[in-house]
Scaffold this motif. Structure first.
Motif, PDB file in Angstrom:
ATOM      1  N   LYS A 382     -33.011 103.571   7.607  1.00 22.40           N
ATOM      2  CA  LYS A 382     -32.476 104.894   7.279  1.00 22.40           C
ATOM      3  C   LYS A 382     -31.428 104.782   6.187  1.00 22.40           C
ATOM      4  O   LYS A 382     -30.846 103.719   5.978  1.00 22.40           O
ATOM      5  N   CYS A 383     -31.154 105.929   5.570  1.00 22.94           N
ATOM      6  CA  CYS A 383     -30.110 105.987   4.556  1.00 22.94           C
ATOM      7  C   CYS A 383     -28.745 105.842   5.229  1.00 22.94           C
ATOM      8  O   CYS A 383     -28.535 106.348   6.322  1.00 22.94           O
ATOM      9  N   VAL A 384     -27.820 105.146   4.564  1.00 23.50           N
ATOM     10  CA  VAL A 384     -26.492 104.989   5.156  1.00 23.50           C
ATOM     11  C   VAL A 384     -25.655 106.257   5.013  1.00 23.50           C
ATOM     12  O   VAL A 384     -24.691 106.458   5.735  1.00 23.50           O
ATOM     13  N   ASN A 385     -26.010 107.133   4.066  1.00 26.51           N
ATOM     14  CA  ASN A 385     -25.213 108.342   3.817  1.00 26.51           C
ATOM     15  C   ASN A 385     -25.798 109.595   4.430  1.00 26.51           C
ATOM     16  O   ASN A 385     -25.110 110.598   4.567  1.00 26.51           O
ATOM     17  N   CYS A 386     -27.101 109.575   4.695  1.00 29.49           N
ATOM     18  CA  CYS A 386     -27.797 110.791   5.094  1.00 29.49           C
ATOM     19  C   CYS A 386     -28.619 110.512   6.345  1.00 29.49           C
ATOM     20  O   CYS A 386     -28.976 109.380   6.619  1.00 29.49           O
ATOM     21  N   ASP A 387     -28.949 111.580   7.031  1.00 33.68           N
ATOM     22  CA  ASP A 387     -29.712 111.466   8.246  1.00 33.68           C
ATOM     23  C   ASP A 387     -31.203 111.534   7.921  1.00 33.68           C
ATOM     24  O   ASP A 387     -31.922 112.386   8.394  1.00 33.68           O
ATOM     25  N   VAL A 405     -35.992 104.062  -0.880  1.00 33.50           N
ATOM     26  CA  VAL A 405     -35.146 105.033  -1.574  1.00 33.50           C
ATOM     27  C   VAL A 405     -34.875 106.244  -0.686  1.00 33.50           C
ATOM     28  O   VAL A 405     -35.747 106.699   0.053  1.00 33.50           O
ATOM     29  N   CYS A 406     -33.653 106.779  -0.754  1.00 37.24           N
ATOM     30  CA  CYS A 406     -33.321 108.041  -0.089  1.00 37.24           C
ATOM     31  C   CYS A 406     -33.572 109.179  -1.073  1.00 37.24           C
ATOM     32  O   CYS A 406     -33.018 109.181  -2.170  1.00 37.24           O
ATOM     33  N   HIS A 407     -34.392 110.152  -0.670  1.00 38.63           N
ATOM     34  CA  HIS A 407     -34.708 111.253  -1.585  1.00 38.63           C
ATOM     35  C   HIS A 407     -33.603 112.297  -1.656  1.00 38.63           C
ATOM     36  O   HIS A 407     -33.668 113.224  -2.426  1.00 38.63           O
ATOM     37  N   TYR A 408     -32.581 112.139  -0.805  1.00 38.80           N
ATOM     38  CA  TYR A 408     -31.489 113.114  -0.826  1.00 38.80           C
ATOM     39  C   TYR A 408     -30.330 112.685  -1.700  1.00 38.80           C
ATOM     40  O   TYR A 408     -29.757 113.484  -2.417  1.00 38.80           O
ATOM     41  N   CYS A 409     -29.968 111.385  -1.631  1.00 41.86           N
ATOM     42  CA  CYS A 409     -28.787 110.978  -2.392  1.00 41.86           C
ATOM     43  C   CYS A 409     -29.101 109.873  -3.385  1.00 41.86           C
ATOM     44  O   CYS A 409     -28.247 109.479  -4.163  1.00 41.86           O
ATOM     45  N   GLY A 410     -30.317 109.333  -3.349  1.00 36.16           N
ATOM     46  CA  GLY A 410     -30.665 108.306  -4.328  1.00 36.16           C
ATOM     47  C   GLY A 410     -30.310 106.891  -3.892  1.00 36.16           C
ATOM     48  O   GLY A 410     -30.625 105.927  -4.578  1.00 36.16           O
ATOM     49  N   TYR A 411     -29.660 106.758  -2.729  1.00 36.47           N
ATOM     50  CA  TYR A 411     -29.347 105.425  -2.196  1.00 36.47           C
ATOM     51  C   TYR A 411     -30.625 104.596  -2.138  1.00 36.47           C
ATOM     52  O   TYR A 411     -31.684 105.099  -1.755  1.00 36.47           O
ATOM     53  N   SER A 412     -30.553 103.320  -2.540  1.00 37.19           N
ATOM     54  CA  SER A 412     -31.771 102.512  -2.457  1.00 37.19           C
ATOM     55  C   SER A 412     -31.445 101.050  -2.177  1.00 37.19           C
ATOM     56  O   SER A 412     -30.371 100.556  -2.516  1.00 37.19           O
TER      57      SER A 412
HETATM   58 ZN    ZN Z   1     -29.112 109.345   1.338  1.00 38.32          ZN
END
Ligand code: ZN
Ligand code: ADP
Length: 672
Positions: A382-387, A405-412
């Motif tokens: 999972k993304c560390v910033n988003c659920d 990749v996180c599609h909400y914040c771009g974390y990858s």
């Molecule tokens: Zn995220």
């Protein structure tokens, strides 16, 4: 003393009063840009809303003087000022936020705007196609309907020739000395459409899309302000904020499209609503066009708020595409699947390829449902910033590794070679997105030329345009894509459209999911069989009993609409109730929850059962901020303005209560 009430691009309520110099060489005017001091150090660019004498007894000693005027003339028209004021009221934002959205960025910098340079380009103008009988009738009916209603819905099936009708209407406007605005959804603004309009309107056409540079944006703004350059401007929703003069008509094409709603930042406006206000300010008419009206729009058309004009036949007597359903459940059980392709679909595609036709494969949303899971222990990264779970992106070049990749914040992160939880399994791609479909298609149809179009492959400026051109010129046989391929495109040789999993979009926790699924599937089907070739559509679904498919098979929008309105009436949704959403955000969950309870209590006191319970959204944390929501449902026949006024008061009040201090609360009027 001469004072100016000035709009500053701030999220602070109201306008700001400054002193006007007495020795100005020109008479300052509303709509003019000014540079004023703000705080101790700063200078900002604002716009004069209003010039006045100091009122009797008004203490002017605290007012500071206007520093400079970038120009000697108004860059903002009275209609724009009125529109900003209305935006602030209707969408519950500040007029500064309205200004920030409405003006090109460069106009917020302290630089003199020079009069524009005229660049003449030569276009060979061709006459528009003469309209056929159905189109002529529609045109007559539109004029008649406009006599009664400023807004008319043109409900015409896909490929009925709506665009040609728009062109004829535009020509009449121009002959009357009026200008017009032609709004299209974000992705629909392609060269296909602009070239078609260029042929008729030449350099009297202005194109306002979201990929313009700041410089180009300002040039178009100035051209529109000068009033003598364009007869017609085609653009995305932000084109509503250009300084139009003598506007005669606004077309909102594909009016059902969700990209007409601005989600962020404030004002969270809907272009359809703003278009009607803008038209009213100019005494202009609005035409909403679509093959699949928004439920709200069709309701308004049936109930006499809008005029209604229909075109039920495709142009040149073509048939609407035949829709075939394929039961995925059964196909999997009988092992008649190749990856995500059912056997009958594979056979159909081969047939089309052999006949020299083209195929569109549609997979809803990039990486939709596509997450990574360890087959040994079930671990999902999972993304560390988003659920939200991460989506796998295949390497773009050899030698690189996949990334999650996180599609909400771009974390990858690099895709792990071994599961971080159990150390045994390999987390692998489980859902299926467009990439997967493309990969499988390459294996199944090795001889075909295959390409993919989604937001991952289309990030460069012209990639989207080029891909459409290559497909239109039949240099691609199979195009795999997302929503991007549903919008208003016209391809001659497409005989088959297939949706790999048509029910995916039905199962979203949103009262509009069903309507949207219908619209999207009908629109994507509408890409099939647009000239001469018979069109076929295959919808693969594991929910074959779902009534939406029976309606689609018959292209029966009306029954879908009737069912939806029944349901919406029961559950108090639009068009019977209007919704104001409230979103609360904070980094600390306990504080957020306390604030949500306080707000809920207060609003329940004022609004009773019109206030929902506290909603934990499907994605309840984004970029480290936890999220909670509330919803107000206001009866359509109650005063919306009054409700907003009460709400605004309450919001001001709760912000002073300890649990709500420092909590961000954002209203969203008519959320989507
Ligand atoms: Zn995220
Ligand atoms: P819609 O906007 O309803 O989807 P279009 O306006 O794109 O439909 O028309 C579909 C096709 O029919 C286009 O290729 C268009 O050029 C053609 N067409 C429509 N009206 C006419 C006309 N009056 N004369 C010639 N071609 C037309």
């Amino acid at each position: 003393m001469n004072l100016a009430d000035i709009i500053l691009p701030l999220a602070v309520e109201g306008v700001f009063t400054y002193l006007l110099p007495d020795d100005s060489p020109f008479v300052p005017d509303a709509g003019q840009r000014v540079v004023v001091p703000l705080g101790k150090q700063k200078e900002v660019v604002g716009v004069i809303q209003h010039i006045r004498r100091s009122a009797e007894g008004e203490d002017t000693s605290n007012y500071r003087p206007v520093l400079r005027f970038p120009e000697t003339f108004a860059m903002v028209t009275p209609e724009q000022l009125a529109l900003w004021q209305w935006l602030a009221q209707y969408y519950m934002c500040t007029i500064g936020e309205a200004m920030r959205t409405a003006l090109p960025n460069t106009m917020r910098a302290d630089r003199t705007s020079r009069p524009r340079k005229q660049v003449e380009t030569d276009f060979s103008i061709q006459p528009a196609h003469p309209l056929n009988e159905q189109q002529q009738r529609a045109e007559r009916e539109i004029y008649a309907a406009w006599e009664q209603h400023p807004t008319v819905l043109l409900y015409g099936v896909t490929s009925s020739g709506k665009t040609e009708v728009y062109i004829h209407l535009a020509q009449h406007q121009i002959a009357r000395g009026k200008t017009m605005l032609y709004l299209v959804p974000e992705i629909a603004l392609t060269t296909q459409l602009t070239e078609r309009l260029r042929r008729v309107f030449g350099d009297r056409l202005g194109v306002y899309h979201s990929r313009l540079t700041d410089r180009e944006r300002l040039d178009i703004y100035k051209n529109v302000l000068a009033g003598d350059k364009y007869d017609i401007v085609i653009g995305v929703r932000s084109a509503l904020f250009l300084p139009f003069k003598a506007l005669g008509m606004i077309i909102v094409d594909e009016e059902h499209d969700t990209s007409y709603k601005q989600q962020d930042p404030a004002p969270r406006y809907h272009a359809r609503t703003v278009a009607q206000k803008l038209a009213a300010l100019h005494g202009a008419k609005v035409l909403l066009g679509t093959a699949t009206p928004a439920v709200e729009t069709y309701y308004n058309a049936l109930n006499g708020k809008y005029g209604l004009v229909e075109m039920k036949q495709r142009f040149a007597g073509l048939a609407l595409p035949a829709i075939h359903l394929l039961d995925l459940h059964k196909a999997y059980k009988q092992k008649k699947m190749e990856g995500h392709f059912s056997y009958p679909l594979v056979v159909r595609i081969r047939e089309q390829l052999e006949a020299g036709k083209q195929v569109l494969l549609f997979q809803n949303r990039r990486g939709y449902n596509s997450y990574v899971e360890c087959r040994e222990c079930g671990f999902i990264p999972k993304c560390v910033n988003c659920d939200v779970s991460l989506t796998e992106h295949k390497p773009v070049a050899a030698g690189l590794t996949s990334r999650l990749v996180c599609h909400y914040c771009g974390y990858s992160i690099p895709a792990p070679a071994v599961c971080p939880q159990c150390g045994k399994g390999i987390p692998a791609d489980h859902g299926f997105g467009t990439e997967k479909i493309e990969e499988e298609a390459r294996q199944l149809f090795p001889e075909a030329r295959i390409a993919r179009m989604d937001t991952d492959t289309m990030h460069t400026k012209d990639a989207h345009e080029q891909m459409i051109r290559r497909f239109a010129e039949h240099r691609i046989d199979i195009l795999v894509g997302t929503q991007m391929i549903t919008k208003g495109l016209h391809f001659r040789d497409v005989s088959l459209v297939a949706v790999l999993k048509a029910d995916a979009m039905l199962h979203q926790p949103d009262f509009r999911a069903y309507e949207r699924a219908y619209q999207m599937l009908e629109q994507v089907s509408g890409r099939a069989g647009r000239s001469g070739t018979e069109g076929h559509v295959i919808l693969q679904t594991s929910d074959i009993e779902n009534p939406v498919f029976a309606h689609l098979k018959k292209h029966d929008y009306e029954t879908m609409y009737a069912e939806q309105t029944e349901e919406r009436k029961m559950f108090r949704y639009p068009p019977f109730h209007r919704i104001i959403g409230l979103t609360l955000r904070h980094r600390e969950l306990s504080r957020l929850e306390a604030a949500s309870r306080t707000l809920h209590e207060r609003l329940t006191l004022v609004f009773g059962t019109r206030c929902s319970g506290i909603i934990v959204p499907g994605i309840s944390r984004v970029q480290n901020q936890y999220i909670r929501q509330l919803m107000l449902k206001i009866e359509a026949n109650a005063s919306y303005a009054k409700a907003k006024q009460l709400l605004a008061q309450e919001l001001l009040y709760v912000k002073t209560l300890p649990p709500c201090k420092g909590i961000l609360i954002t209203p969203d009027v008519d959320p989507m």
